[in-house]
Design an enzyme around this catalytic site. Structure first.
Site, mmCIF file in Angstrom:
data_model
loop_
_atom_site.group_PDB
_atom_site.id
_atom_site.type_symbol
_atom_site.label_atom_id
_atom_site.label_comp_id
_atom_site.label_asym_id
_atom_site.label_seq_id
_atom_site.Cartn_x
_atom_site.Cartn_y
_atom_site.Cartn_z
ATOM 1 N N CYS A 256 -3.638 -10.271 19.032
ATOM 2 C CA CYS A 256 -4.785 -10.462 19.606
ATOM 3 C C CYS A 256 -5.503 -9.269 20.082
ATOM 4 C CB CYS A 256 -4.924 -11.596 20.246
ATOM 5 S SG CYS A 256 -3.802 -11.788 21.801
ATOM 6 N N HIS B 209 -4.291 -14.995 25.424
ATOM 7 C CA HIS B 209 -5.012 -14.683 24.328
ATOM 8 C C HIS B 209 -6.165 -13.858 24.615
ATOM 9 C CE1 HIS B 209 -6.245 -15.036 20.040
ATOM 10 N NE2 HIS B 209 -7.435 -15.386 20.598
#
Length: 634
Positions: free
Chosen positions: A367, A506
């Site tokens: 990510c 994330h």
């Protein structure tokens, strides 16, 4: 002697036929004659009319011919043996019923010879031979691997496990196979085949159409795929990606199974995959490396990606669907509603028109790299181009990164009232260098190195604490802050930063919307013109008035963080007293602009009165060379 005493029993239906019959009167199965050695079997009764009995074989040959094969190891045992001499398994006497049951268990809904595909192409079943040709005496029989039945040498299939199909049975199974082919979900089956072959496009198309990432293969679908060594009932795309080491496809599938927002996602790179692939190739051509004391990779082109201003021209319902399929609602809520981390200043969001949007992104360890490429080129790092440049820079330029990293780590541990020795620092450094494989999560050092590769500051707006699913704090998140390319000369870098958001493990790309007109024409990178795009503003303070931390500063630079920010960024103060930096958004490269227009055309077609549809054809070589922001290699 009467002829009834010499009748032979059919191997399939057990009907007793006359000695002169070459095939069964009831099922038309060929007669099977048992051979002992070079002489005829005295039990067969075949050949003549049965008036004269064949000569008796020698005792040794007759006794050897009556041996029974073991059902497990196929060893020939003596007739009086109750168990196999080799494996000690009990003797099993085959019967017609057990053979038929074995056939049904081994070949459900499947035609062995010929295959279903070849039969479908021919259109008519082959006519079985009405008579089984007996081989000449001498060659040895072969044992079936399924039922251990000894067949004649010229037989291509076992007489017990694979009996010949009748025309009715063949037509029934062929129609059933064709019906299943018509009713099958070929998008799902294509995604399974593409996962094995390593092709991500059919998988993306299946997931983008609303396909279930946790769907399992059924027995009928495994039969249609016709690769029993590869596909098994119950397997999912995740199982196939793990079994065949398809890391990119695995991360894509896991993205749809984890908490990255609900519903179908359509980012520009999904709608225009060919253009996105061309953009990724352009990214690879912009990476260079200086042959100096600091051999770090860097990008030659300065690009920024933002949401186009044409979105405001769409109807409200279409805009709502666009943002639903583009944004990560969970990350946006966690950064904007649960805690005032982004869009908390009215001066920035309302008066200056600089609102940040958390764009949907892949997970499973990639990510950070994906979010950096999203904020610059609008694509994902599917081919791990940025990851390779990152770890090549850390290995080759370790002499420049390692000393400043060690000093920064010692400062962090001193605040927690403990110290690190040199051995522990080297061990931690080697662990950070071992995260080069796709899917592995990255740390603060990697964000700082990425700032040197893209030659501009990186601002991370993130949560302060990592919490569990129950909302309990698990630890302190140290990602929030400003990462400056301090090892480069400031004149070699741009003063317009990119913004990333960090939530629970994330990273997300935080993209501003391209304003229709620029609010001010402040200073920026010299190679970009202010008229080419707009100007947006990013806060350098938290909602409680504290300055964002600046990472990887030395002891001599501590206390001078605001001066460093003014040196590396274009800093100004709003009317409300908020310290902000301004970022000039230039016109995107030609390939990126075409990808965005094709993505917008997808939503323009939903409007009652559609606007002009822009061409999405790939530009010619001359057009690319004439573009402003193309690299020298193109």
């Amino acid at each position: 002697m009467s002829s009834a005493e010499h009748k032979w029993a059919c191997e399939y239906c057990t009907y007793e036929n006359f000695p002169s019959s070459k095939k069964c009167t009831m099922c038309y199965a060929p007669r099977v004659v048992y051979l002992i050695s070079e002489q005829a079997d005295p039990r067969g009764g075949g050949g003549g009319g049965g008036s004269s009995s064949p000569p008796a074989s020698p005792p040794a040959a007759d006794e050897a011919g009556r041996k029974w094969p073991c059902a497990l190891c196929t060893y020939l045992n003596w007739p009086r043996a109750a168990k196999c001499v080799q494996c000690l398994s009990p003797r099993r006497r085959a019967s017609p019923l057990s053979a038929a049951g074995l056939h049904e268990a081994l070949a459900p809904l499947r035609i062995r010879t010929p295959s279903a595909e070849s039969l479908a192409r021919r259109g008519s079943p082959p006519t079985p031979s009405p008579r089984h040709q007996e081989p000449a005496a001498g060659p040895r029989k072969w044992a079936c691997a399924a039922c251990t039945y000894e067949n004649y040498p010229r037989s291509r299939r076992c007489a017990i496990a694979s009996p010949p199909l009748s025309n009715y049975e063949y037509e029934r199974r062929l129609k059933q196979l064709r019906r299943r082919q018509r009713e099958a979900d070929w998008g799902w089956l294509s995604a399974c085949l593409a996962t094995v072959d390593g092709d991500p496009e059919p998988v993306d198309a299946y997931l983008a159409s609303g396909g279930d990432p946790a769907r399992q293969l059924s027995k009928a679908e495994v039969t249609l795929l016709n690769r029993p060594a590869v596909f098994e009932p119950g397997l999912t795309l995740v199982h196939l990606a793990i079994r065949f080491c398809q890391d990119n496809i695995l991360s894509t599938v896991l993205t749809r199974m984890e908490g990255s927002g609900s519903g179908v996602k359509r980012v520009p790179s999904f709608v225009a995959p060919d253009l996105a692939q061309a953009v990724r190739r352009s990214v690879a051509t912009t990476l260079r490396q200086k042959k100096v004391a600091f051999p770090c990779y860097f990008m030659t082109d300065m690009t920024w990606f933002s949401l186009p201003a044409d979105i405001e021209e769409l109807p409200e319902m279409v805009q709502q669907q666009l943002f639903e399929e583009l944004l990560d609602k969970d990350a946006q809520k966690e950064l904007e509603v649960d805690a005032p981390i982004i869009n908390w200043s009215l001066d920035v969001t309302e008066r200056l028109g600089s609102r940040l949007h958390a764009v949907w992104n892949r997970t499973a360890g990639d990510c950070l790299l994906d979010s950096v490429l999203q904020t610059t080129w609008g694509v994902f790092d599917r081919e791990n181009t940025l990851r390779r440049a990152l770890f090549d820079s850390l290995h080759e330029a370790a002499g420049a990164f390692y000393p400043r990293w060690c000093e920064y780590e010692r400062q962090q541990t001193e605040r927690l009232q403990y110290s690190l020795d040199e051995d522990q620092l080297r061990h931690d450094w080697l662990q950070l260098l071992a995260l080069g494989k796709p899917g592995m999560p990255l740390e603060q050092l990697h964000i700082w190195t990425l700032a040197h590769i893209i030659r501009r500051p990186i601002i991370v707006y993130g949560v302060k604490y990592v919490k569990s699913f129950r909302g309990e704090p698990l630890g302190y998140a140290r990602f929030e802050g400003v990462y400056l390319p301090l090892l480069w000369d400031s004149s070699f870098c741009s003063k317009s930063p990119i913004c990333l958001g960090y939530t629970r493990g994330h990273f997300s790309a935080l993209l501003p919307a391209m304003p229709p007109t620029s609010h001010i024409t402040g200073a920026g990178a010299d190679q970009h013109s202010p008229e080419a795009g707009g100007v947006v503003f990013f806060p350098l303070m938290t909602h409680d008035g504290k300055l964002l931390p600046v990472h990887f500063v030395t002891r001599a630079e501590r206390g001078r963080e605001e001066a460093l920010l003014r040196q590396w960024l274009d800093v100004c103060v709003t009317d409300g007293g908020c310290l902000v930096t301004q970022c000039q958004l230039p016109r995107p490269p030609l390939l990126v602009a075409q990808m965005v227009q094709e993505w917008l055309n997808y939503y323009r077609r939903m409007c009652p009165v559609t606007g002009p549809v822009f061409p999405t054809k790939l530009p010619a070589a001359g057009d690319e060379a004439s573009s402003e922001n193309e690299s020298e290699g193109e």
